[in-house]
Design an enzyme around this catalytic site. Sequence first.
Site, PDB file in Angstrom:
ATOM      1  N   ALA A 118     -31.559  -8.501  36.603  1.00 35.69           N
ATOM      2  CA  ALA A 118     -32.503  -9.327  37.364  1.00 35.69           C
ATOM      3  C   ALA A 118     -33.896  -9.166  36.792  1.00 35.69           C
ATOM      4  CB  ALA A 118     -32.494  -8.908  38.827  1.00 35.69           C
ATOM      5  N   TYR A 152     -46.015  -5.095  36.392  1.00 40.14           N
ATOM      6  CA  TYR A 152     -44.686  -5.562  36.803  1.00 40.14           C
ATOM      7  C   TYR A 152     -44.095  -6.467  35.721  1.00 40.14           C
ATOM      8  CZ  TYR A 152     -41.118  -7.760  39.756  1.00 40.14           C
ATOM      9  OH  TYR A 152     -39.941  -8.230  40.278  1.00 40.14           O
TER      10      TYR A 152
END
Length: 325
Positions: A118, A152
């Site tokens: 993911a 991130y």
Amino acid sequence: MKILITGGAGFIGSHLAEEMLARKEDVIVIDNLSTGSIDNIKHLKANRRFSCHIDTIMNRPLMARLIKDCDIIYHLAAAVGVKYIIDNPLESIKTNVGGTEIIMELANSLGNKKILLASTSEIYGKDRPGKHIFNENDDRVLGTTTISRWSYSCTKALDEFLALAYWREKRLPVVIVRFFNTCGSRQTGRYGMVVPRFVKQAISNKPITIYGDGKQTRCFTDVKDAIEAVISLSKNKKAVGEVFNIGNPDNKLTINALAKKVRAMTGSSSAIRHIPYEQAYEKDFEDMRHREPDISKLKRLTGFSPKINIDEMLENIIDYLRVEA
Ligand code: UDP
């Protein structure tokens, strides 16, 4: 099939676990409950094909046992949510990079197990003039390292590089999926996600807090559509070694329009309040104005198109959060 879902007590992971059990597969979940919740999977516990380990993916001996025993890994465990990343930068980097490294290495050494990794639309980074729609081959444009939001994007890019390197050098079968603003029941607003935040605010008649001018747009994807896309990719041999956007370009809305829609659909008397980004996140925070997925690659390979429109999606979330409240 024995399916291992890392982050299986999370929002997307728990929906995937539920769907796999409905398809009569065996499901093993590992989750450290950092952003997931036991409540998300409690209804699955009675199923004899379901098992769950509350532990971290950094626990290498445990991961070795779980990976050895499974046929396919859906690697969803990660620190997620813009707010969460900003508040927990160290843990986010360590889990997102270190955890993925452990899983890839074990998947390779313990029988070359297939991995669905993911990833995120954050990968694409900043806005650029005139560009709203992103396809898998687009450049990544990121800000400086002192703005922790970008960590991130970098950690997930490293995960992608690692997965692709394992595919190229070791023929480890990997499929990478980049989720665009996925929403649904069990998503919490605690880590910043806009839809559950707005719905909760509206249900309790508290002010709906829009960050910035609210003219930024997002395309919202129902988690059930996202899961179906992921499963169809996992079954497709041609998806191996490839990256796919998963999103719903039809569910495009400004954040202002989302706030109004949520208020109307809940019959709320909430005020709508605009808050400066600096107050909501951190100094010098940079938001994306527009981010739409190009899903033609996914459609071409699997024939999949998302089906759940924004109203249906919001109705489900409102029903869920009303019961929870
Ligand atoms: N946002 C907002 N109010 C909130 C939470 C988020 O206006 O309470 C905005 C946020 O600044 C962004 C958009 O909604 O422009 C989507 O935010 P989210 O964190 O859900 O996803 P992402 O930023 O990753 O697209």
